[in-house]
Design an enzyme around this catalytic site. Structure first.
Site, PDB file in Angstrom:
ATOM      1  N   ARG A 109    -156.029-130.812 -75.836  1.00 25.09           N
ATOM      2  CA  ARG A 109    -155.621-131.076 -77.597  1.00 25.09           C
ATOM      3  C   ARG A 109    -154.665-130.138 -77.537  1.00 25.09           C
ATOM      4  NH1 ARG A 109    -160.607-132.912 -77.871  1.00 25.09           N
ATOM      5  NH2 ARG A 109    -161.044-135.636 -78.610  1.00 25.09           N
ATOM      6  N   ASP A 138    -156.510-137.376 -73.585  1.00 27.91           N
ATOM      7  CA  ASP A 138    -157.100-137.335 -74.797  1.00 27.91           C
ATOM      8  C   ASP A 138    -155.601-138.048 -75.623  1.00 27.91           C
ATOM      9  OD1 ASP A 138    -159.136-137.556 -77.050  1.00 27.91           O
ATOM     10  OD2 ASP A 138    -159.864-136.062 -75.799  1.00 27.91           O
ATOM     11  N   HIS A 209    -160.406-142.648 -76.686  1.00 29.58           N
ATOM     12  CA  HIS A 209    -159.056-140.855 -76.573  1.00 29.58           C
ATOM     13  C   HIS A 209    -158.540-141.503 -76.226  1.00 29.58           C
ATOM     14  CE1 HIS A 209    -162.713-137.873 -78.560  1.00 29.58           C
ATOM     15  NE2 HIS A 209    -163.592-138.584 -77.375  1.00 29.58           N
ATOM     16  N   GLU A 270    -167.714-141.284 -76.335  1.00 26.03           N
ATOM     17  CA  GLU A 270    -166.748-141.432 -78.522  1.00 26.03           C
ATOM     18  C   GLU A 270    -166.553-142.762 -78.162  1.00 26.03           C
ATOM     19  OE1 GLU A 270    -167.172-137.150 -80.128  1.00 26.03           O
ATOM     20  OE2 GLU A 270    -166.085-137.898 -79.046  1.00 26.03           O
ATOM     21  N   TRP A 314    -174.360-134.469 -72.692  1.00 27.81           N
ATOM     22  CA  TRP A 314    -173.515-133.364 -73.499  1.00 27.81           C
ATOM     23  C   TRP A 314    -173.650-133.487 -75.054  1.00 27.81           C
ATOM     24  CZ3 TRP A 314    -171.054-133.999 -78.173  1.00 27.81           C
ATOM     25  CH2 TRP A 314    -170.651-135.813 -78.365  1.00 27.81           C
ATOM     26  N   TYR A 339    -171.687-124.861 -76.222  1.00 24.96           N
ATOM     27  CA  TYR A 339    -170.018-126.223 -76.753  1.00 24.96           C
ATOM     28  C   TYR A 339    -169.446-124.297 -77.109  1.00 24.96           C
ATOM     29  CZ  TYR A 339    -170.037-130.743 -75.520  1.00 24.96           C
ATOM     30  OH  TYR A 339    -169.515-131.964 -75.327  1.00 24.96           O
ATOM     31  N   TRP A 382    -164.144-126.776 -75.453  1.00 20.88           N
ATOM     32  CA  TRP A 382    -162.661-128.259 -76.307  1.00 20.88           C
ATOM     33  C   TRP A 382    -161.567-127.083 -77.304  1.00 20.88           C
ATOM     34  CZ3 TRP A 382    -163.265-132.736 -74.321  1.00 20.88           C
ATOM     35  CH2 TRP A 382    -164.687-133.006 -74.447  1.00 20.88           C
ATOM     36  N   THR A 383    -160.132-127.511 -76.934  1.00 17.14           N
ATOM     37  CA  THR A 383    -159.961-126.844 -78.035  1.00 17.14           C
ATOM     38  C   THR A 383    -158.608-127.462 -79.341  1.00 17.14           C
ATOM     39  OG1 THR A 383    -157.773-127.810 -76.365  1.00 17.14           O
ATOM     40  CG2 THR A 383    -159.220-126.026 -75.844  1.00 17.14           C
ATOM     41  N   GLU A 384    -159.105-128.034 -79.977  1.00 17.62           N
ATOM     42  CA  GLU A 384    -158.674-128.817 -81.161  1.00 17.62           C
ATOM     43  C   GLU A 384    -158.424-127.408 -81.712  1.00 17.62           C
ATOM     44  OE1 GLU A 384    -161.703-130.544 -79.761  1.00 17.62           O
ATOM     45  OE2 GLU A 384    -162.229-132.300 -80.436  1.00 17.62           O
TER      46      GLU A 384
HETATM   47  C1  TNX Z   1    -167.280-134.273 -78.991  1.00 18.88           C
HETATM   48  S1  TNX Z   1    -168.238-133.910 -75.766  1.00 18.88           S
HETATM   49  C2  TNX Z   1    -166.579-134.098 -77.994  1.00 18.88           C
HETATM   50  C3  TNX Z   1    -165.143-133.980 -77.543  1.00 18.88           C
HETATM   51  C4  TNX Z   1    -164.561-133.180 -79.284  1.00 18.88           C
HETATM   52  C5  TNX Z   1    -166.023-131.888 -79.190  1.00 18.88           C
HETATM   53  C6  TNX Z   1    -166.045-130.837 -79.892  1.00 18.88           C
HETATM   54  C7  TNX Z   1    -167.579-134.883 -75.322  1.00 18.88           C
HETATM   55  C8  TNX Z   1    -167.580-136.025 -74.727  1.00 18.88           C
HETATM   56  N1  TNX Z   1    -167.036-135.434 -77.059  1.00 18.88           N
HETATM   57  O1  TNX Z   1    -163.814-135.464 -77.374  1.00 18.88           O
HETATM   58  O2  TNX Z   1    -163.447-132.065 -78.306  1.00 18.88           O
HETATM   59  O3  TNX Z   1    -167.210-132.840 -79.130  1.00 18.88           O
HETATM   60  O4  TNX Z   1    -167.094-129.892 -79.884  1.00 18.88           O
END
Ligand code: TNX
Length: 457
Positions: A109, A138, A209, A270, A314, A339, A382-384
């Site tokens: 990200r 991603d 992703h 996801e 997670w 997180y 996570w670095t959004e």
């Molecule tokens: C969920 S945890 C995601 C990431 C996002 C994060 C933001 C995971 C396996 N997928 O793609 O960056 O939430 O907190």
């Protein structure tokens, strides 16, 4: 004083003057990573500091502990005092609680330049953490040089703009963002980590992703489009046809050539509308190459995977418990507890407040479910919303210091006692290291980001 807290710390009388030397031997009959440090008046033919360790890692952790006893200035890049260092007379016995004491950094990200990644390895080492999980790809960026498919990093390695703040109300930066690591850069990262007894576990995320790869090679995707400039879950996923799976087998082979880690991440999170066959076949491919596939807990839904697959739990710990029942090894990383992109206080002035409130106290209170096949736990960055090393420092520390103690030191925990060690001893170490952590009292003025919208849950 020491952080993470050792199994036992027995003080003797007084202090000694230390010349910086250590007498070490690999002679301890203990679990991997265990060590004993004995500090007493120096014998005529030896050092005042004697380390007995079970292995090289134990010796390395003993050195970290002695550094801590030497005071915060021991963490500066060069000594600033003359004369001998004073150490307390003591015996310390110590061993890690878990074998997997991990941190994930999402370099997709926002790219983390190699120099800063190396610095993070130093910071992990200080905390006796031993796994760096690198999220290399991603929707928003591809950070792994591919010799065979160079458009992956050339086209997928940058985007023209980024969402600034949460996608529901944030604007766009209008500023290009990008970067990638050459394969030699990553070999260097792996070697640097190995010297610190850290394993680098790479991840290429499939079949969701994957927009950055699709931007480079449109035939891979169910639909087209450029490198994503937004955050969130992207409905476009990889096709599950033979040629796409083949393409990725080749990409993973390049990855295996760079990363010696037994465990190799394939993502799998996801991916609504993603075909489970894709994950299964990549997992099989990794297993055939003698590696252990690693996936986020969604991969439990794609059908049978090699039993040796490691599951990162997670969305809570329940998925991890299911994985254990199916015979998998598990790394716990429940979002509610670890997180580190989530906001650190219930205060609108937290910079880009997203997720649920996760204070350092919450992290410290986390108890990973104990079972034989729970390898350990991992904190995820996570670095959004962490677009620079300074932002990363703010999100990571001191919560990662609390996490390090959870995975190294056995329960029970005394949060007041930890707080004392943190404020009196450990934050000064982080200061000496130049870490721009979040002060316990709240952000410094220049750590605020007024006007950039978050989305608190
Ligand atoms: C969920 S945890 C995601 C990431 C996002 C994060 C933001 C995971 C396996 N997928 O793609 O960056 O939430 O907190």
């Amino acid at each position: 004083m020491i952080l993470p807290r050792p199994v036992s710390f027995t003080r003797g009388d007084g202090e000694i003057e230390w010349d910086g030397t250590v007498d070490g031997r690999i002679s301890l009959d203990g679990p991997p990573g265990s060590y004993r440090v004995t500090i007493a008046a120096a014998p005529a033919d030896g050092s005042a500091v004697v380390v007995e360790a079970a292995d090289d890692a134990g010796f390395f952790y003993a050195r970290q502990t002695v550094n801590q006893l030497a005071g915060p200035d021991a963490f500066r890049a060069a000594p600033i005092h003359r004369g001998p260092i004073r150490l307390p007379v003591c015996v310390i016995e110590d061993a890690p609680r878990f074998a997997w004491r991990g941190v994930m950094i999402d370099v997709a990200r926002h790219f983390l330049p190699k120099h800063d990644l190396l610095r993070y390895l130093d910071l992990l080492a200080v905390h006796k953490l031993n796994v760096l999980h690198l999220h290399l790809t991603d929707d928003q960026g591809w950070r792994f040089e591919s010799k065979r498919y160079p458009k992956l990093h050339e086209v997928g390695g940058w985007r023209p703009s980024s969402r600034y703040g949460d996608r529901r109300s944030g604007g766009q930066t209008g500023r290009p963002h990008g970067g990638y690591y050459t394969q030699d850069d990553l070999r260097e990262v792996v070697a640097y980590a190995a010297r610190r007894h850290i394993t680098v576990v790479p991840e290429i995320d499939v079949p969701g992703h994957s927009q950055a790869a699709i931007a480079a090679y449109p035939e891979l995707g169910v639909s087209g489009g450029g490198v994503w400039t937004d955050w969130g879950v992207n409905p476009n996923v990889l096709k599950a046809d033979e040629s796409t799976v083949d393409f990725y087998r080749n990409v993973f082979d390049e990855l295996l050539d760079v990363f010696p880690s037994e465990v190799i991440g394939l993502g799998g999170d996801e991916a609504e509308g993603g075909d489970g066959r894709f994950v299964r076949r990549i997992a099989q491919h990794l297993a055939q190459r003698g590696r252990r596939p690693h996936g986020w807990d969604e991969v439990l839904d794609v059908g049978p995977l090699p039993t040796r697959t490691v599951i990162a739990s997670w969305r809570g710990e329940e998925a991890g418990l299911t994985a254990l029942e199916r015979g998998h090894d598990v790394v716990m990383c429940p979002e509610k507890h670890v997180y580190l992109d989530y906001r650190q206080a219930d205060d609108p002035s937290e910079p880009i407040p997203v997720g649920t409130v996760l204070t350092w106290e919450d992290v410290y209170s986390y108890e990973p479910a104990a079972a034989d096949r729970v390898l350990g736990a991992q904190a995820n960055l996570w670095t959004e919303h962490l677009d620079s090393p300074r932002r990363l420092d703010y999100a990571a520390f001191p919560r990662l210091s609390a996490f390090a103690e959870v995975v190294w030191s056995p329960a029970p925990r005394d949060i007041a006692e930890f707080r004392t060690r943190l404020t009196e001893h450990h934050l000064p170490r982080l200061d000496a290291l130049g870490v721009e952590y979040r002060p316990l009292s709240g952000p410094r003025p220049w750590q605020l980001l007024p006007g950039v919208p978050g989305f608190p849950r």
